[in-house]
Design an enzyme around this catalytic site. Structure first.
Site, short mmCIF file in Angstrom:
data_model
loop_
_atom_site.label_atom_id
_atom_site.label_comp_id
_atom_site.label_asym_id
_atom_site.label_seq_id
_atom_site.Cartn_x
_atom_site.Cartn_y
_atom_site.Cartn_z
N HIS A 189 0.80 -1.22 0.00
CA HIS A 189 0.00 0.00 0.00
C HIS A 189 0.84 1.27 0.00
O HIS A 189 0.46 2.26 -0.61
CB HIS A 189 -1.00 -0.04 1.15
N ARG A 196 -9.64 5.75 -0.48
CA ARG A 196 -9.22 4.79 0.54
C ARG A 196 -9.36 5.44 1.92
O ARG A 196 -8.45 6.13 2.38
CB ARG A 196 -7.77 4.36 0.31
N ARG A 250 -14.72 4.01 0.07
CA ARG A 250 -14.68 2.62 0.51
C ARG A 250 -14.67 2.58 2.03
O ARG A 250 -13.93 3.36 2.65
CB ARG A 250 -13.41 1.98 -0.04
N GLU A 291 -12.64 -8.56 -5.31
CA GLU A 291 -11.19 -8.75 -5.16
C GLU A 291 -10.84 -10.08 -4.54
O GLU A 291 -9.66 -10.37 -4.28
CB GLU A 291 -10.57 -7.58 -4.39
N ASN A 319 -5.61 -5.53 -7.57
CA ASN A 319 -4.39 -5.76 -6.77
C ASN A 319 -4.57 -7.00 -5.89
O ASN A 319 -3.73 -7.89 -5.86
CB ASN A 319 -4.09 -4.57 -5.86
N ASP A 320 -5.68 -7.02 -5.17
CA ASP A 320 -5.92 -8.18 -4.31
C ASP A 320 -6.36 -9.38 -5.14
O ASP A 320 -5.98 -10.51 -4.84
CB ASP A 320 -6.97 -7.85 -3.25
N ARG A 360 1.06 -9.96 -2.17
CA ARG A 360 1.37 -8.71 -2.89
C ARG A 360 2.46 -7.90 -2.20
O ARG A 360 3.00 -6.96 -2.76
CB ARG A 360 0.11 -7.87 -3.07
N CYS A 364 -10.61 -0.53 -9.99
CA CYS A 364 -9.83 0.50 -9.29
C CYS A 364 -8.48 -0.03 -8.85
O CYS A 364 -7.79 0.61 -8.06
CB CYS A 364 -10.61 1.08 -8.13
C1 PEP Z 1 -7.28 -3.61 -4.94
O1 PEP Z 1 -7.14 -4.57 -4.17
O2 PEP Z 1 -7.11 -3.68 -6.16
C2 PEP Z 1 -7.65 -2.29 -4.41
C3 PEP Z 1 -7.92 -1.30 -5.20
O3 PEP Z 1 -7.63 -2.15 -3.06
P1 PEP Z 1 -6.30 -1.98 -2.20
O4 PEP Z 1 -5.15 -1.86 -3.14
O5 PEP Z 1 -6.48 -0.76 -1.36
O6 PEP Z 1 -6.27 -3.23 -1.40
MG MG Z 2 -7.89 -4.43 -2.14
#
Ligand code: PEP
Ligand code: MG
Length: 759
Positions: free
Chosen positions: A360, A467, A503, A601, A624-625, A635, A672
């Site tokens: 993050h 976020r 979120r 996700e 991402n997740d 990650r 996103c």
């Molecule tokens: C994701 O998981 O793609 C996402 C946008 O949320 P974060 O990166 O904050 O976990």
């Molecule tokens: Mg996420």
């Protein structure tokens, strides 16, 4: 054997330099294995040869004199074969080479194991015996285990030594990591050490001995008061022995022998925190080595005591610290909260030894446009405080003590970036559409108020992901409902009438709140996102109430739920949102019910996308997740960053499945995750039919520029070709070529940065 292994590794970990590391290894291994000889050969980076670096049992004069090319002699053979060689009679082996300087003709039995770090053979560890006998399986396994464990320490010590030499001569040194946020920063390193970890206090010297001594005495006094207070508060709950322990701790913090030892080191010009950490760790180790389990357990208490004083030292140091222009934050594991400590105009770059491009802190760095390199594992981070360096966020490289030629090259890249940004400026007012008029919504991801102006200047049409955990991360307690309302109001107002997707709190994983610690072995599979807030409805309700109150009169709020893995979580969260809304109406707030959406996700949500889509107003994929969970790749772990691919065919299939399911139920589907901000990825997502692409403000103009160059029908063809491909590498290559052919390869990386590759 396990105990011996642990104690060698522990001892080696405390060694000051490579020389002492190797000395400890050869001495301890020879003792534990009862061999006549133990030696370490390390690969010389320049010649590629393996050089005898330390030995117990061979002639000491041979150290530094014996060189073996890969494949030469037994040692060279261990290195090239990358596996142990275990011989009863070494001389009889065809590869045996005799070096008179070593006096090794006296030894018959030979066991050599390679020391391998991240697939690189760093060297060879050898034991020898006089008599003819094969080392048994257990001995071989022990040496293999030890070599594997020591590889990281040796690599680190090598890099540290190299840096120390370079530091004296101010020579350039290059370290590699992962490209985590694009851009180049030329600045000065500022170390961020975890506040209470004795083992992670950087080695640093001071000229202000009196100042450091005063700092130390203040910290001791503050910690003593603190312990006295705790003891006082608990006095009725403690028995006599426990009370005596408190007294013992306080007396350890008196101006007693420990303090005397520390002051001595400070007088030798060590900083107070480093001197304290060294002395306390020595005491911890002494306790740990005791045979009585009662005393061994006290080691943890001593460590805790050490951490307390260290925290006070850090607080005082921090309050005295000033950040120079072009500060580059360097730490073992930087987290999002450190970004709040440095004024934005002073912050030039970030370097973290742990973590990856999907951590993050890296995502926020990208959103802020701050170049970052993560996973710089070999960097001796404790040694670089105040050093000049270059952060190359395009290629994941760091250059310490950059010389004039290197600086000139990087200045050219910075200039090219500025030029590119100027060229993209005009795009802000143009629509986000393909050359043949296919319109896409291009929104931004935010988290800090500082990003709002940038986002608007760059033509953001809305916020696809705010976020909310970021303001939570930057505090030392949960923000109150009213404090949250004010923060959210600022966001909603800044973007109104554009929609803002907030979120609900997504903590856990690598987003830890200092005031709400979650200790788990497997945090990304644990208590995260909606799981936490459903278990704490008071936090969830307070947050959604604050969001809805903040939207009064603006009505541009959308609420989004993270980490939904099935219908029941969604239903439970919806009930709470409804309850909060009804309460607010009863309290007289005249607000519209905000649209409610979810993030997709978690793989289970992909397979239930239809059922979920029917129940919500919108869905947004968190790629991402989703990538980490589909590919089972953490990650946040730089060791496996090389196999974290959002372009993996399985991820692309999942993305297609979600958008298809959403559209079957007339639900708008966005994305996103970081993939939306990659020009190549964005083109594929447009072809798949994604309605909203939400990305960081830095990348928005680049993606828009790419989109405006292409026709939708060409993208459809591109997608069909890509979906037939079997590996992420093939897909990445295809997209790179596609952008290059369009003449917009420079959107991903300045041409100069590419030209520098391999230099
Ligand atoms: C994701 O998981 O793609 C996402 C946008 O949320 P974060 O990166 O904050 O976990
Ligand atoms: Mg996420």
């Amino acid at each position: 054997m396990l105990g011996s292994l642990r104690s060698i590794v522990q001892e080696v970990n405390t060694a000051r330099d490579l020389h002492s590391v190797l000395d400890i290894i050869v001495r301890r291994v020879r003792d534990i294995m009862h061999t006549k000889v133990c030696s370490v050969y390390l690969r010389d980076k320049q010649s590629g040869n393996y050089v005898l670096m330390a030995t117990q049992g061979l002639n000491q004069d041979a150290v530094g004199q014996v060189h073996l090319a890969p494949g030469e002699g037994l040692v060279g053979n261990v290195a090239t074969r990358e596996e142990p060689i275990n011989l009863e009679h070494a001389e009889a082996h065809p590869a045996f080479q005799y070096f008179p300087a070593t006096g090794e003709e006296r030894f018959s039995a030979f066991l050599g194991t390679p020391i391998i770090h991240h697939r690189n053979v760093l060297g060879v560890l050898v034991v020898q015996q006089a008599e003819r006998r094969r080392f048994d399986e257990g001995e071989e396994a022990f040496l293999v285990t030890l070599s594997a464990q020591l590889a990281g320490v040796i690599a680190h010590a090598e890099a540290t030594g190299a840096l120390a030499n370079m530091g004296q001569q101010r020579n350039e040194a290059k370290f590699t990591g992962l490209a985590a946020s694009p851009g180049v920063a030329i600045g000065r390193a500022h170390i961020v050490a975890p506040p209470a970890n004795l083992a992670a206090v950087p080695f640093a010297c001071t000229m202000d001995v009196d100042g450091e001594l005063a700092l130390f005495h203040q910290a001791l006094a503050a910690a003593r008061d603190e312990i006295r207070d705790v003891g006082e508060r608990l006095k009725n709950d403690l028995n006599k022995e426990e009370r005596a322990l408190f007294d013992a701790y306080i007396s350890m913090l008196d101006d007693s022998s420990i303090a005397v030892e520390v002051c001595e080191r400070i007088r030798q010009q060590l900083t107070a925190s480093r001197a304290w950490a060294e002395v306390m760790l020595e005491h911890v180790r002494r306790f740990e080595a005791m045979s009585d389990s009662y005393f061994r357990d006290r080691a943890a208490d001593v460590r805790d005591l050490g951490a307390r004083v260290l925290m006070h030292l850090r607080q005082q140091e921090q309050s005295q610290r000033e950040y120079p222009d072009n500060t580059v934050l360097v730490g073992e594991e930087l987290t999002a909260s450190v970004l709040a400590d440095v004024p934005r105009e002073k912050l030039a770059g970030l370097i973290s030894v742990k973590g990856s491009a999907n951590s993050h802190v890296a995502i926020i760095a990208r959103a802020m446009g701050v170049p970052a390199v993560m996973g710089a594992q070999e960097l001796p981070w404790e040694q670089v405080d105040g050093v000049d360096l270059v952060v190359d966020g395009y290629r994941g490289e760091l250059h310490i003590h950059p010389g004039p030629e290197l600086k000139r090259r990087y200045d050219a890249i910075v200039e090219e970036e500025r030029e590119l940004a100027r060229n993209l400026d005009h795009l802000a007012k143009l629509p986000a559409e393909t050359a043949d008029g296919h319109r896409v919504r291009m929104w931004v991801n935010t988290g800090l108020m500082a990003g709002v102006v940038r986002s608007l200047e760059r033509g953001a049409e809305g916020v696809g992901l705010y976020r909310t955990e970021v303001p939570f991360l930057l505090r030392d307690r949960f923000p109150s409902e009213e404090e949250q309302r004010e923060i959210y109001r600022e966001q909603l107002q800044a973007f109104a009438p554009r929609p803002v997707t907030m979120r609900t709190l997504d903590i856990g994983g690598d987003k830890a709140l200092s005031y709400f610690p979650i200790e788990e072995t497997n945090p990304f599979l644990g208590w995260r996102g909606i799981r936490v807030t459903l278990d704490h409805p008071e936090i969830f309700l307070g947050q959604v109430r604050a969001m809805m109150k903040a939207s009064l009169g603006l009505d541009n709020l959308r609420i989004m739920l993270p980490m939904i893995s099935g219908v029941s979580e969604l239903e439970a969260a919806r009930k709470l949102v409804d309850r909060a809304y009804d309460e607010l109406l009863d309290e007289g707030f005249n607000i519209q019910r905000p649209p409610l959406g979810i993030m997709i996700e978690v793989p289970s949500a992909v397979y239930q996308a239809r059922e979920l889509a029917k129940r919500v107003d919108f869905m947004s994929v968190g790629s991402n997740d989703l990538t980490q969970y589909l590919l089972a790749v953490d990650r946040n772990n730089s060791r496996v960053a090389g196999i974290y691919h959002s372009f993996h065919p399985a991820v692309l299939q999942a993305l297609l499945q979600v958008v298809t399911a959403g559209h079957e139920t007339n639900t708008k589907v966005g994305i996103c995750g970081e993939l939306a901000g990659d020009p190549g990825g964005a083109l594929l997502l447009v072809a798949m039919g994604y309605d909203v692409l939400s990305m960081n403000a830095t990348n928005l103009p680049r993606v828009k520029a790419a989109l405006r160059e292409v026709n939708k029908s060409e993208l459809d063809q591109l997608l069909q070709q890509v979906l037939l491909m079997e590996s992420p590498e093939q897909i990445e290559e295809k997209l790179r070529g596609y952008l290059q052919d369009l003449g917009i390869g420079g959107l991903v990386q300045p041409q100069q940065a590419e030209a520098n590759s391999g230099s």
